[in-house]
Design a protein around this motif. Structure first.
Motif, mmCIF file in Angstrom:
data_model
loop_
_atom_site.group_PDB
_atom_site.id
_atom_site.type_symbol
_atom_site.label_atom_id
_atom_site.label_comp_id
_atom_site.label_asym_id
_atom_site.label_seq_id
_atom_site.Cartn_x
_atom_site.Cartn_y
_atom_site.Cartn_z
ATOM 1 N N ALA A 1 43.463 38.604 52.688
ATOM 2 C CA ALA A 1 43.903 37.961 51.451
ATOM 3 C C ALA A 1 43.318 38.736 50.276
ATOM 4 O O ALA A 1 42.288 39.413 50.419
ATOM 5 C CB ALA A 1 43.445 36.503 51.401
ATOM 6 N N PRO A 2 43.943 38.664 49.092
ATOM 7 C CA PRO A 2 43.382 39.337 47.911
ATOM 8 C C PRO A 2 42.041 38.725 47.530
ATOM 9 O O PRO A 2 41.859 37.502 47.611
ATOM 10 C CB PRO A 2 44.436 39.073 46.826
ATOM 11 N N ALA B 1 38.290 44.511 42.890
ATOM 12 C CA ALA B 1 39.367 43.615 43.323
ATOM 13 C C ALA B 1 40.223 44.371 44.318
ATOM 14 O O ALA B 1 40.527 45.556 44.118
ATOM 15 C CB ALA B 1 40.206 43.161 42.140
ATOM 16 N N ALA B 2 40.614 43.708 45.405
ATOM 17 C CA ALA B 2 41.374 44.391 46.452
ATOM 18 C C ALA B 2 42.381 43.435 47.064
ATOM 19 O O ALA B 2 42.232 42.204 46.996
ATOM 20 C CB ALA B 2 40.437 44.935 47.536
ATOM 21 N N LEU C 1 47.877 47.470 57.228
ATOM 22 C CA LEU C 1 47.861 48.929 57.189
ATOM 23 C C LEU C 1 46.636 49.458 56.450
ATOM 24 O O LEU C 1 46.159 50.557 56.730
ATOM 25 C CB LEU C 1 49.118 49.455 56.487
ATOM 26 N N GLY C 2 46.132 48.683 55.499
ATOM 27 C CA GLY C 2 44.997 49.127 54.706
ATOM 28 C C GLY C 2 44.811 48.207 53.516
ATOM 29 O O GLY C 2 45.370 47.104 53.463
ATOM 30 N N ALA C 3 44.028 48.671 52.555
ATOM 31 C CA ALA C 3 43.727 47.873 51.368
ATOM 32 C C ALA C 3 43.856 48.730 50.123
ATOM 33 O O ALA C 3 43.578 49.931 50.145
ATOM 34 C CB ALA C 3 42.318 47.289 51.457
ATOM 35 N N ILE C 4 44.295 48.073 49.026
ATOM 36 C CA ILE C 4 44.329 48.702 47.706
ATOM 37 C C ILE C 4 43.226 48.056 46.877
ATOM 38 O O ILE C 4 43.087 46.830 46.857
ATOM 39 C CB ILE C 4 45.687 48.489 47.026
ATOM 40 N N ASP C 5 42.456 48.868 46.174
ATOM 41 C CA ASP C 5 41.280 48.357 45.458
ATOM 42 C C ASP C 5 41.195 48.992 44.073
ATOM 43 O O ASP C 5 41.540 50.169 43.886
ATOM 44 C CB ASP C 5 40.018 48.700 46.258
ATOM 45 N N ILE C 6 40.753 48.193 43.101
ATOM 46 C CA ILE C 6 40.355 48.706 41.788
ATOM 47 C C ILE C 6 38.884 48.370 41.612
ATOM 48 O O ILE C 6 38.491 47.212 41.736
ATOM 49 C CB ILE C 6 41.179 48.084 40.648
ATOM 50 N N GLN D 1 45.123 39.744 40.423
ATOM 51 C CA GLN D 1 46.565 39.527 40.402
ATOM 52 C C GLN D 1 47.321 40.846 40.313
ATOM 53 O O GLN D 1 48.369 41.017 40.939
ATOM 54 C CB GLN D 1 46.955 38.626 39.220
ATOM 55 N N LEU D 2 46.793 41.781 39.533
ATOM 56 C CA LEU D 2 47.422 43.092 39.414
ATOM 57 C C LEU D 2 47.432 43.822 40.752
ATOM 58 O O LEU D 2 48.451 44.368 41.179
ATOM 59 C CB LEU D 2 46.681 43.927 38.362
ATOM 60 N N VAL D 3 46.281 43.820 41.428
ATOM 61 C CA VAL D 3 46.199 44.508 42.718
ATOM 62 C C VAL D 3 47.085 43.813 43.745
ATOM 63 O O VAL D 3 47.765 44.467 44.544
ATOM 64 C CB VAL D 3 44.736 44.563 43.201
#
Length: 501
Positions: A156-157, A176-177, A189-194, A207-209
């Motif tokens: 979950a985010p 945030a991820a 598959l993976g995670a996107i993070d800022i 919310q953006l991520v």
């Protein structure tokens, strides 16, 4: 470490000033680790993550992420990873924001290994100092509570702010991820993070991520639908050959994409590696016949064994190494075996050694040399696939050059362009390969330039075969209205091509 905090587990930690909130979190952190009462309880998300991390023996005071992938290995891992296909989307969506807000964008695989990192150059130095760099693993059992590892753990985010990180080194950071899922299997598959300094925190980061992760999944879903349709079109003859008897086309992952009769099939079947049959939920037993990129299910044939024809997939129109799949298994090949396979695929009725020598070497070809090369190729793909007298492929062949040629003959330039990954065996000087390469490139270029389709022309100039085509760039500029946002970039590229001509 129980908690009675009623706030959302994955939402922003607090709406007050980031520095003030960070100070409060430090007090909570110190109190919890000391086993003493604190000013408040940590969020349930954080409390549970701390428990998992401490159970993995993470030391809050002295820990850096392990380097598990060396720099030299990263390019191959990136190329092979499914998220590589959506990196242009992620860059256009997040990197400019990260630059302006003093953040870095990080993308991991499902094991928490950072594969990509981009963002504000000044911040990359700080990120290096704390191990926030490609090749490091950021799962909770490797480096404790952090946005990337925790989002993979809870699927979950999440936002992890300051002292919510279990390791003190990262208390000056806020991250945030969100996870990204495979639209085929549903697996992560993976995670996107800022990530960035705690004073840059913004409640909308998560919310953006999260929205960006959903955009990435949608793009992967579109690519999957296109791949399904291509697989269906290429393999419908196998289904049609059953002449109305029960059968289905199945992807390599077990999804059914076409079936006869319609509506009589589950969405997915569980195929065990190497199994020649499968039992459906309704009790029916079906034979499993491998195709080049998937399987054909059909009822057992009474009184006769099912044919065991191999499936050969050839991907030779690419800027990279030639790719061969035999019954779904990768076969490593160099240039000469790829040339042999191309010549044999183009001549399904078979060729003699003399004919092969002429196609591959011209008038100076030596049949003895060809026989030796054929023998080596047979050791790779098997004597049941490469037959002799004459030399021929006893397999169902799915080749990208066949697909491009068929699409061009059917006057479908968009399909031809999408089936073509680049030049056909660009390092080959074999006469037969040169002739086919020239035929396909010239035919594809002419098919695209002969129709008025700005979107297709845009695809062509972004394609390896069209990037250096001055006429195509010029033609596209004529097609686009003056207000089109693509014009400046295309004009710049055209100017560069003209200067290099």
């Amino acid at each position: 470490m129980t908690t009675h905090d009623a706030r959302g587990a994955s939402g922003p930690p607090d709406s007050r000033h980031p520095v003030e909130h960070a100070h409060l979190l430090h007090q909570v952190f110190d109190a919890v680790l000391a086993g003493e009462p604190g000013p408040m309880m940590p969020r349930a998300l954080v409390s549970e993550s701390w428990q998992r991390s401490l159970a993995a023996q993470i030391d809050p005071d002295q820990r850096t992420p392990p380097v598990v992938v060396q720099d030299a290995e990263l390019p191959d891992l990136r190329t092979a990873h499914p998220l590589n296909a959506v990196m242009p989307l992620l860059r256009s969506t997040l990197v400019s924001i990260a630059d302006e807000a003093m953040h870095v964008m990080l993308v991991t695989d499902a094991d928490g290994i950072i594969l990509w990192r981009e963002g504000a150059a000044r911040l990359l130095v700080s990120a290096d100092q704390v191990g926030l760099q490609p090749g490091t693993r950021w799962t909770e059992d490797a480096i404790g509570t952090n946005a990337m590892g925790t989002t993979l753990a809870v699927d979950a985010p999440v936002t992890i702010h300051s002292a919510e990180h279990l390791v003190r080194t990262y208390h000056a950071w806020t991250c945030a991820a969100a996870p990204v899922h495979d639209p085929d299997t549903g697996d992560i598959l993976g995670a996107i993070d800022i990530s960035g300094p705690l004073h840059t925190v913004h409640p909308a980061m998560v919310q953006l991520v999260s929205a960006t992760a959903q955009l990435a999944e949608n793009q992967l879903r579109v690519r999957l639908a296109i791949a399904d349709e291509r697989l269906r079109v290429r393999n419908m003859p196998h289904l049609t050959s059953l002449r109305g008897k029960a059968g289905a086309l199945v992807t390599a992952s077990g999804r059914i994409i076409a079936g006869e009769p319609y509506g009589a099939w589950p969405e997915r079947v569980a195929l065990l590696p190497g199994a020649d049959r499968v039992r459906l939920e309704d009790g029916r037993e079906m034979m499993v016949e491998p195709l080049a990129e998937g399987f054909l299910l059909h009822a057992p044939r009474k009184g006769a064994a099912a044919p065991n024809r191999s499936a050969l997939s050839l991907r030779f129109m690419t800027d990279g190494a030639p790719s061969v799949l035999l019954n779904g298994t990768a076969i490593p090949v160099t240039l000469r075996p790829a040339e042999l396979l191309t010549a044999l695929a183009l001549n399904p009725d078979g060729l003699s050694a003399e004919q092969l020598a002429l196609l591959l070497y011209g008038d100076d070809g030596n049949p003895t040399t060809v026989r030796g090369e054929v023998l080596r190729l047979r050791t790779l793909i098997g004597s049941d696939v490469l037959r002799t007298r004459p030399y021929r492929l006893a397999a169902t062949v799915d080749a990208d050059f066949h697909a491009v040629r068929r699409a061009l003959r059917a006057r479908q330039p968009a399909e031809a362009l999408r089936a073509c990954g680049g030049q056909l065996l660009p390092r080959s000087d074999a006469p037969a390969i040169r002739d086919l390469r020239d035929e396909l490139e010239a035919g594809l270029r002419r098919a695209v330039l002969d129709i008025y389709d700005p979107d297709l022309m845009g695809e062509f100039i972004a394609h390896p075969l069209g990037r250096g085509d001055i006429e195509a760039h010029d033609r596209l500029l004529d097609m686009l209205p003056a207000s089109d946002s693509r014009r400046p970039e295309i004009r710049t590229r055209l100017s560069r091509l003209l200067s290099e001509a």
